[in-house]
Design a protein around this motif. Structure first.
Motif, PDB file in Angstrom:
ATOM      1  N   TYR B 160       0.844  -1.207   0.000  1.00 53.14           N
ATOM      2  CA  TYR B 160       0.000   0.000   0.000  1.00 53.14           C
ATOM      3  C   TYR B 160       0.874   1.249   0.000  1.00 53.14           C
ATOM      4  O   TYR B 160       0.606   2.217  -0.702  1.00 53.14           O
ATOM      5  CB  TYR B 160      -0.897   0.031   1.236  1.00 53.14           C
ATOM      6  CG  TYR B 160      -1.961  -1.037   1.244  1.00 53.14           C
ATOM      7  CD1 TYR B 160      -2.731  -1.275   0.116  1.00 53.14           C
ATOM      8  CD2 TYR B 160      -2.193  -1.801   2.374  1.00 53.14           C
ATOM      9  CE1 TYR B 160      -3.704  -2.265   0.112  1.00 53.14           C
ATOM     10  CE2 TYR B 160      -3.169  -2.792   2.384  1.00 53.14           C
ATOM     11  CZ  TYR B 160      -3.916  -3.018   1.254  1.00 53.14           C
ATOM     12  OH  TYR B 160      -4.866  -3.981   1.252  1.00 53.14           O
ATOM     13  N   VAL B 173       2.411  12.749   2.703  1.00 50.50           N
ATOM     14  CA  VAL B 173       1.110  12.475   2.077  1.00 50.50           C
ATOM     15  C   VAL B 173       0.747  10.996   2.234  1.00 50.50           C
ATOM     16  O   VAL B 173      -0.402  10.651   2.524  1.00 50.50           O
ATOM     17  CB  VAL B 173       1.136  12.881   0.584  1.00 50.50           C
ATOM     18  CG1 VAL B 173      -0.171  12.514  -0.084  1.00 50.50           C
ATOM     19  CG2 VAL B 173       1.397  14.374   0.450  1.00 50.50           C
ATOM     20  N   LYS B 177      -2.681   9.979   3.921  1.00 45.43           N
ATOM     21  CA  LYS B 177      -3.738   9.447   3.062  1.00 45.43           C
ATOM     22  C   LYS B 177      -3.837   7.935   3.096  1.00 45.43           C
ATOM     23  O   LYS B 177      -4.829   7.368   2.661  1.00 45.43           O
ATOM     24  CB  LYS B 177      -3.515   9.908   1.620  1.00 45.43           C
ATOM     25  CG  LYS B 177      -3.658  11.392   1.465  1.00 45.43           C
ATOM     26  CD  LYS B 177      -4.133  11.727   0.079  1.00 45.43           C
ATOM     27  CE  LYS B 177      -4.809  13.074   0.070  1.00 45.43           C
ATOM     28  NZ  LYS B 177      -5.435  13.366  -1.206  1.00 45.43           N
ATOM     29  N   VAL B 178      -2.790   7.263   3.532  1.00 41.43           N
ATOM     30  CA  VAL B 178      -2.826   5.801   3.499  1.00 41.43           C
ATOM     31  C   VAL B 178      -2.605   5.196   4.885  1.00 41.43           C
ATOM     32  O   VAL B 178      -3.473   4.514   5.421  1.00 41.43           O
ATOM     33  CB  VAL B 178      -1.785   5.244   2.502  1.00 41.43           C
ATOM     34  CG1 VAL B 178      -1.818   3.721   2.495  1.00 41.43           C
ATOM     35  CG2 VAL B 178      -2.056   5.779   1.108  1.00 41.43           C
ATOM     36  N   PRO B 181      -5.381   6.453   7.666  1.00 38.85           N
ATOM     37  CA  PRO B 181      -6.720   5.857   7.522  1.00 38.85           C
ATOM     38  C   PRO B 181      -6.711   4.339   7.741  1.00 38.85           C
ATOM     39  O   PRO B 181      -7.645   3.803   8.309  1.00 38.85           O
ATOM     40  CB  PRO B 181      -7.108   6.175   6.078  1.00 38.85           C
ATOM     41  CG  PRO B 181      -6.199   7.235   5.631  1.00 38.85           C
ATOM     42  CD  PRO B 181      -4.983   7.213   6.475  1.00 38.85           C
ATOM     43  N   LEU B 182      -5.662   3.675   7.279  1.00 39.60           N
ATOM     44  CA  LEU B 182      -5.651   2.218   7.407  1.00 39.60           C
ATOM     45  C   LEU B 182      -5.372   1.767   8.840  1.00 39.60           C
ATOM     46  O   LEU B 182      -5.649   0.631   9.192  1.00 39.60           O
ATOM     47  CB  LEU B 182      -4.627   1.597   6.446  1.00 39.60           C
ATOM     48  CG  LEU B 182      -5.013   1.622   4.966  1.00 39.60           C
ATOM     49  CD1 LEU B 182      -3.918   1.028   4.105  1.00 39.60           C
ATOM     50  CD2 LEU B 182      -6.320   0.883   4.728  1.00 39.60           C
TER      51      LEU B 182
END
Lengths: 488, 263
Positions: B160, B173, B177-178, B181-182
């Motif tokens: 990811y 970023v 963004k990854v 949230p995950l």
């Protein structure tokens, strides 16, 4: 920039990759890829193809060498600054984002206007045939659909190069065939350079403009699918691509080669007397009446394979595999011949193992981490083992052998394998095996990465851990270049 | 003869447990909350709770303590868990154990030790009641925040992050963004496990010679005065808060992101 120079979109120069655990995944990789080409890295698992791809993407940094994109060195650029996008093996779609957000991920980072992003995402979804899927969540998609989204997410950024890491590996056969055709169509439509990694030779031959066959971290051959199939450069390529009969042979004259107990005309010009490997594709062997064949044999088995019969014939000690649309009966004696263009001759790889070794005081020789008894009387002219078990020269003086450096030569036929690993001899894993009609050609690799070639009648498995036996009288010793001085 | 049980029969012990230790106590608490000393139904306790400036003040103070403690835990635990989970440190597990080890030491001992340290630093503990409470809670509940975060971050697939980098995201970023949230499920688990105890664990306050009140202290004082009814009503209110928080956070964790990251 000069047009002729920029024709190569990407160039890999002397790439080497050694991981922290000292594993050398890629050794000396050189390749040029032209703009718009569809290039496939093909090889068995662990051959370094994925590592090479990851270095182009920037996820791994090469230990040595340069990667040039349009003539500029991008070796030190992080992945986010390379105009290259990747389709990952397991898709790596973000589970917390829906399809639109996944595909728009790269575009949003480029701060494009919203309307343009929406338009581009819609277009990308059209290309992969998933119109109207924008709001769906990733979890509701099938494997094939996820694959398409992964492709859309990569191509929507209009990269200069698209990297695909075994993208079809997780799909079933029918879906895979379909996606192969779609990927080829996409490649034509988009005009982007594709670099594709696969272990599936059929996939590579079907899709690519250029195939790079890799094994053991090295390029074995680069060529068009036809070249790779029809003119394999070495036995590995011949064995890996398609079905082949491979035999040991010898050149007996100008464009004459002898194998399987008969002389054949061939098209390859090699020096007479040279030891060669002969590759014959099963479909190139013609079955004839026994008296009309160059060689004869007895049919051992006939298997119906749909498109053709696979016929296995025993001719003397050799086994010959034939593919033919005609069937024969088991037990029949048939003749076989091959047209000159069906015979492909390759210079034999190795008939001799050569190592650097060291003698011990016990009159053994140590090389490749193994210790073997050897006959030193041949090394020291006129010497003999005297009644006290001491090696002495002609004058009766003891010869001190401890630490003497020697060069060790062992013919491939002299080595045999054993699964008893306590013998103190060389131990290693079988890294390659190739069937040559009446025996297998094995390569055993030791822990310190020394390769030993040998022949064995019986089938062992790749990766088996074996020890090697070498009879005392088959070990040929000579003084190593710098060992001469210690002699005097 | 072999003993054989059907699935239903195997479920009986659990059902008994559930009735005895979950359903029955809850009903008892409900009963007390809505009755008065004479055993008659009343909503007076409920009304008392929301009209008494004392209880409302304590509720607000407790919420403030819980928010502050949770915030401190997140600020300390996230980077710690991130470094532990994502770096190539060879002795990762040793480090993790070092952070978890305080959980194995007796609670009383830990708070007593903290008290001594704070006394040395502050002189008189009574000067900074809020600060001390938050410090105590943070110190005590930190492992409950680190563990679930560590588990989710550790499971986070590298591909990811590589995909994000491949699509042009830099480190910051990619994180926003990854990674963030995950790791939400782990964060939510951690917050749930820290926030609620922080509202009620008055033992920490008591041991730090704190004169302030949180919800737990309130229940304790009512029970000490044999007022089961008001105490039960506070429990019911807390239960409602727990329910609302769980329900709200469930909204973040979308259907496919499992909330099973508790440990």
């Amino acid at each position: 920039m000069d047009r002729s120079l920029s024709e190569n979109i990407i160039e890999l120069k002397g790439i080497k990759k050694r991981f922290d655990d000292n594993f050398e995944a890629v050794r000396d990789f050189n390749l040029q890829v032209k703009k718009g080409e569809f290039v496939t890295f093909l090889g068995p698992s662990g051959c370094g193809k994925t590592t090479t791809l990851r270095m182009i993407a920037g996820f791994d940094i090469q230990t040595e060498g340069q990667i040039l994109l349009n003539g500029e060195d991008i070796s030190r650029l992080p992945p986010n600054e390379r105009p290259i996008n990747t389709v990952f093996q397991r898709y790596a779609l973000f589970p917390h984002l829906n399809i639109f957000e996944n595909i728009a991920f790269g575009l949003k980072l480029k701060k494009l206007p919203k309307e343009e992003i929406r338009r581009k995402v819609r277009h990308a979804l059209e290309i992969v045939d998933l119109e109207g899927f924008e709001r769906r969540s990733i979890a509701t998609l099938s494997g094939g659909q996820q694959q398409r989204v992964a492709i859309a997410r990569a191509i929507v950024n209009e990269p200069e190069i698209l990297l695909l890491d075994e993208p079809l590996g997780a799909l079933d056969l029918k879906m895979r065939k379909e996606m192969q055709l779609e990927l080829m169509a996409m490649h034509r439509e988009l005009g982007i350079t594709f670099i594709y990694v696969t272990h599936d030779q059929e996939e590579a031959l079907t899709m690519s403009d250029k195939v790079v066959v890799m094994a053991d971290g090295m390029i074995q051959q680069v060529g068009t699918p036809e070249e790779i199939y029809n003119e394999p450069k070495n036995v590995f390529v011949a064995d890996f691509i398609g079905e082949s009969n491979i035999y040991n042979g010898r050149m007996t004259g100008e464009r004459r080669v002898r194998f399987c107990g008969a002389d054949f005309d061939c098209l390859d010009d090699m020096p007479p007397g040279a030891r060669v490997d002969v590759v014959v594709r099963p479909e190139d062997i013609l079955m004839t009446a026994p008296e009309a064949g160059t060689v004869t044999g007895v049919v051992n088995s006939v298997i119906f394979k749909g498109m053709h019969y696979e016929i296995i014939v025993a001719s003397g000690d050799n086994e010959i595999v034939i593919q033919s649309t005609k069937s024969v009966k088991e037990g029949d004696t048939i003749g076989m011949c091959v047209e000159p263009d069906g015979i492909h001759v390759i210079m034999a790889e190795t008939n001799l193992n050569i190592f650097e070794g060291v003698l011990t005081r016990n009159y053994t020789v140590v090389f490749a981490e193994g210790e073997y008894e050897c006959d030193l009387t041949k090394l020291y002219e006129g010497s003999a083992i005297n009644s006290e078990g001491v090696l002495a020269d002609a004058a009766g003086n003891e010869i001190y052998t401890d630490g003497v450096k020697v060069s060790v030569r062992i013919p491939v036929g002299a080595v045999s394998m054993s699964d008893d690993i306590q013998t103190g001899g060389i131990c290693g894993h079988i890294i390659s095996l190739i069937y040559k009609g009446d025996h297998y050609h094995y390569i055993v690799r030791t822990k310190s990465e020394e390769d030993i070639h040998l022949h064995d009648e019986y089938l062992w498995n790749e990766n088996d851990y074996v020890s090697l036996r070498i009879p005392k009288d088959r070990i040929e010793l000579s003084f190593a270049a710098d060992g001469e001085e210690t002699e005097g | 003869m072999k003993l054989r049980f059907s699935r239903k029969q195997l479920g009986i012990p659990y059902a008994v447990f559930l009735v005895c230790f979950v359903a029955a106590p809850l009903l008892v608490v409900l009963y007390y909350a809505f009755t008065n000393g004479e055993g008659r139904f009343t909503v007076q306790n409920f009304a008392n709770f929301f009209t008494s400036p004392n209880t409302i003040g304590t509720l607000c103070y407790s919420l403030a303590v819980a928010v502050a403690a949770t915030f401190c835990c997140v600020v300390i635990a996230y980077p710690t868990a991130y470094i532990l989970a994502r770096s190539n440190l060879r002795r990762k597990t040793v480090l993790l154990v070092l952070f978890i080890a305080p959980m194995w030491i007796n609670f009383t001992l830990r708070v007593a030790a903290l008290k001594e340290v704070l006394t040395v630093l502050e002189g008189n503990l009574a000067y900074h009641p809020f600060l001390n409470t938050v410090l105590g809670m943070t110190y005590d509940f930190l492992p409950f925040m680190i563990l679930p975060l560590y588990t989710t971050l550790e499971k986070l697939d590298d591909s990811y992050l590589e995909a994000a980098a491949d699509l042009g995201a830099d480190g910051v970023v990619t994180f926003l963004k990854v990674t963030l949230p995950l790791s939400m499920p782990g964060l939510i688990s951690g917050v749930t496990m820290v926030f609620l105890p922080s509202m009620t664990n008055y033992v920490i306050l008591d041991m730090l010679y704190n004169s302030t009140y949180i919800m737990g202290s309130l229940i304790g004082s009512y029970f000490n005065a044999y007022d089961w009814h008001s105490g039960s009503m506070i429990s019911i209110v807390l239960l409602a808060i727990i329910f609302v928080i769980t329900w709200a956070t469930n909204g973040f964790g979308e259907e496919e992101t499992s909330r099973g990251a508790i440990l």
